[in-house]
Design a protein around this motif. Structure first.
Motif, PDB file in Angstrom:
ATOM      1  N   UNK A  97     -13.667  -3.246 -16.521  1.00 15.09           N
ATOM      2  CA  UNK A  97     -14.919  -3.941 -16.847  1.00 15.09           C
ATOM      3  C   UNK A  97     -14.675  -5.088 -17.820  1.00 15.09           C
ATOM      4  N   UNK A  98     -13.867  -4.820 -18.852  1.00 16.50           N
ATOM      5  CA  UNK A  98     -13.650  -5.804 -19.915  1.00 16.50           C
ATOM      6  C   UNK A  98     -12.556  -6.807 -19.577  1.00 16.50           C
ATOM      7  N   UNK A  99     -11.848  -6.581 -18.460  1.00 17.19           N
ATOM      8  CA  UNK A  99     -10.787  -7.498 -18.063  1.00 17.19           C
ATOM      9  C   UNK A  99      -9.559  -7.406 -18.942  1.00 17.19           C
ATOM     10  N   UNK A 100      -9.269  -6.209 -19.439  1.00 18.05           N
ATOM     11  CA  UNK A 100      -8.126  -6.026 -20.342  1.00 18.05           C
ATOM     12  C   UNK A 100      -6.892  -5.622 -19.535  1.00 18.05           C
ATOM     13  N   UNK A 101      -5.829  -6.423 -19.569  1.00 16.97           N
ATOM     14  CA  UNK A 101      -4.601  -6.047 -18.862  1.00 16.97           C
ATOM     15  C   UNK A 101      -3.781  -5.076 -19.695  1.00 16.97           C
ATOM     16  N   UNK A 102      -2.960  -4.284 -19.037  1.00 19.02           N
ATOM     17  CA  UNK A 102      -2.077  -3.363 -19.766  1.00 19.02           C
ATOM     18  C   UNK A 102      -0.822  -3.133 -18.944  1.00 19.02           C
ATOM     19  N   UNK A 103       0.281  -3.021 -19.611  1.00 27.06           N
ATOM     20  CA  UNK A 103       1.538  -2.715 -18.950  1.00 27.06           C
ATOM     21  C   UNK A 103       1.465  -1.326 -18.336  1.00 27.06           C
ATOM     22  N   UNK A 104       2.109  -1.146 -17.198  1.00 28.86           N
ATOM     23  CA  UNK A 104       2.145   0.170 -16.563  1.00 28.86           C
ATOM     24  C   UNK A 104       2.873   1.179 -17.439  1.00 28.86           C
ATOM     25  N   UNK A 105       3.647   0.662 -18.398  1.00 31.47           N
ATOM     26  CA  UNK A 105       4.381   1.540 -19.301  1.00 31.47           C
ATOM     27  C   UNK A 105       3.586   1.873 -20.560  1.00 31.47           C
ATOM     28  N   UNK A 106       2.414   1.265 -20.727  1.00 31.81           N
ATOM     29  CA  UNK A 106       1.598   1.517 -21.912  1.00 31.81           C
ATOM     30  C   UNK A 106       1.094   2.954 -21.909  1.00 31.81           C
ATOM     31  N   UNK A 107       1.107   3.586 -23.074  1.00 33.69           N
ATOM     32  CA  UNK A 107       0.607   4.960 -23.186  1.00 33.69           C
ATOM     33  C   UNK A 107      -0.914   4.943 -23.197  1.00 33.69           C
ATOM     34  N   UNK A 108      -1.504   6.126 -23.026  1.00 32.48           N
ATOM     35  CA  UNK A 108      -2.962   6.227 -23.043  1.00 32.48           C
ATOM     36  C   UNK A 108      -3.512   5.785 -24.401  1.00 32.48           C
ATOM     37  N   UNK A 109      -2.858   6.180 -25.482  1.00 35.06           N
ATOM     38  CA  UNK A 109      -3.310   5.787 -26.817  1.00 35.06           C
ATOM     39  C   UNK A 109      -3.223   4.275 -27.017  1.00 35.06           C
ATOM     40  N   UNK A 110      -2.196   3.656 -26.460  1.00 37.76           N
ATOM     41  CA  UNK A 110      -2.061   2.200 -26.571  1.00 37.76           C
ATOM     42  C   UNK A 110      -3.189   1.494 -25.821  1.00 37.76           C
ATOM     43  N   UNK A 111      -3.566   2.034 -24.680  1.00 40.64           N
ATOM     44  CA  UNK A 111      -4.654   1.442 -23.906  1.00 40.64           C
ATOM     45  C   UNK A 111      -5.981   1.599 -24.648  1.00 40.64           C
ATOM     46  N   UNK A 112      -6.166   2.747 -25.291  1.00 40.23           N
ATOM     47  CA  UNK A 112      -7.390   2.954 -26.077  1.00 40.23           C
ATOM     48  C   UNK A 112      -7.449   1.962 -27.241  1.00 40.23           C
ATOM     49  N   UNK A 113      -6.300   1.686 -27.840  1.00 39.29           N
ATOM     50  CA  UNK A 113      -6.250   0.715 -28.935  1.00 39.29           C
ATOM     51  C   UNK A 113      -6.610  -0.684 -28.438  1.00 39.29           C
ATOM     52  N   UNK A 114      -6.191  -1.015 -27.216  1.00 39.12           N
ATOM     53  CA  UNK A 114      -6.531  -2.313 -26.638  1.00 39.12           C
ATOM     54  C   UNK A 114      -8.042  -2.449 -26.480  1.00 39.12           C
ATOM     55  N   UNK A 115      -8.687  -1.378 -26.030  1.00 41.65           N
ATOM     56  CA  UNK A 115     -10.145  -1.396 -25.866  1.00 41.65           C
ATOM     57  C   UNK A 115     -10.827  -1.570 -27.218  1.00 41.65           C
ATOM     58  N   UNK A 116     -10.387  -0.792 -28.207  1.00 39.41           N
ATOM     59  CA  UNK A 116     -10.994  -0.860 -29.536  1.00 39.41           C
ATOM     60  C   UNK A 116     -10.847  -2.248 -30.151  1.00 39.41           C
ATOM     61  N   UNK A 117      -9.653  -2.817 -30.049  1.00 38.60           N
ATOM     62  CA  UNK A 117      -9.409  -4.145 -30.624  1.00 38.60           C
ATOM     63  C   UNK A 117     -10.199  -5.233 -29.905  1.00 38.60           C
ATOM     64  N   UNK A 118     -10.333  -5.093 -28.583  1.00 38.88           N
ATOM     65  CA  UNK A 118     -11.114  -6.078 -27.824  1.00 38.88           C
ATOM     66  C   UNK A 118     -12.577  -6.027 -28.243  1.00 38.88           C
ATOM     67  N   UNK A 119     -13.125  -4.806 -28.387  1.00 41.98           N
ATOM     68  CA  UNK A 119     -14.528  -4.669 -28.768  1.00 41.98           C
ATOM     69  C   UNK A 119     -14.770  -5.132 -30.201  1.00 41.98           C
ATOM     70  N   UNK A 120     -13.740  -5.060 -31.021  1.00 42.07           N
ATOM     71  CA  UNK A 120     -13.865  -5.556 -32.396  1.00 42.07           C
ATOM     72  C   UNK A 120     -14.034  -7.077 -32.387  1.00 42.07           C
ATOM     73  N   UNK A 121     -13.222  -7.759 -31.601  1.00 42.61           N
ATOM     74  CA  UNK A 121     -13.275  -9.219 -31.500  1.00 42.61           C
ATOM     75  C   UNK A 121     -13.128  -9.630 -30.030  1.00 42.61           C
ATOM     76  N   UNK A 122     -14.222  -9.633 -29.255  1.00 45.26           N
ATOM     77  CA  UNK A 122     -14.132 -10.012 -27.838  1.00 45.26           C
ATOM     78  C   UNK A 122     -13.556 -11.418 -27.662  1.00 45.26           C
TER      79      UNK A 122
END
Length: 210
Positions: A97-122
């Motif tokens: 939904x947010x258009x956030x890319x992630x490496x296939x090697x990224x862990x679940x916690x890393x992906x959650x951090x990407x979401x949190x950081x994006x929502x902090x500063x879209x």
């Protein structure tokens, strides 16, 4: 961390990356408008600390332009807690939904951090991660070319109880929505549970944020 103003006499101010309303980010509005309303309630709750009415959810999400607080502070713990409890499938959907890319090697916690950081500063992101579409197995509705007879559905209270038990024992780093669906179906083998899929999905999301 609080942003401190720089004194002109000491060093030049750094240019901050622009922050956008979500509606101004390329492609995002289209994905939000096409998303399932019940699924969007979780995103609205993260942003505004409330579920929101069906008439305002999409509008409020598209108006969102970042948390009015810094991460890692007491007031940010609500959003951080909800995101930390997201299932893998939900993380994947929200990133789409947010258009956030992630490496296939990224862990679940890393992906959650990407979401949190994006929502902090879209902000605008060039690359888009699109989730694979899951197709229902035809055998769930037919067997040997013959439709299964529809049986009465089990009481929703019983289904909700099973979901609570599954989530209590779940490993959030590994479990997915499809895992939960499969286990609920297995718990009621004499019923045509596919018809209860929307209820099961919405119940899982509600229990994760309650």
């Amino acid at each position: 961390m609080m942003v401190k103003a720089h004194s002109p006499s000491k060093s030049p101010s750094k240019v901050k990356p622009p922050v956008f309303k979500l509606s101004n980010i390329d492609g995002l509005k289209k994905r939000i408008l096409a998303a399932d309303l019940d699924e969007l309630r979780l995103l609205h709750r993260i942003m505004y600390k409330r579920a929101g009415s069906k008439h305002e959810i999409r509008q409020n999400i598209l108006k969102f332009q970042g948390f009015p607080f810094d991460l890692g502070t007491p007031v940010s713990s609500y959003a951080e807690d909800i995101i930390s409890r997201m299932l893998r499938s939900t993380v994947k959907t929200v990133m789409y939904w947010l258009g956030i890319p992630a490496s296939s090697e990224a862990t679940l916690d890393e992906k959650k951090s990407l979401i949190l950081n994006f929502l902090h500063k879209p902000h605008r992101i060039k690359k888009l991660a699109k989730p694979k579409q899951t197709k229902l197995n035809a055998s769930s509705t037919k067997k040997d070319g013959v439709k299964k007879p529809k049986l009465n559905l089990p009481p929703k209270k019983e289904v909700k109880l099973i979901i609570k038990q599954l989530l209590a024992a779940a490993d959030y780093d590994k479990v997915t929505m499809n895992n939960i669906l499969s286990q609920v179906y297995e718990a009621f083998p004499n019923y045509e549970m596919v018809e209860m899929k929307p209820f099961i999905r919405s119940t899982v999301k509600h229990l994760l944020v309650s």
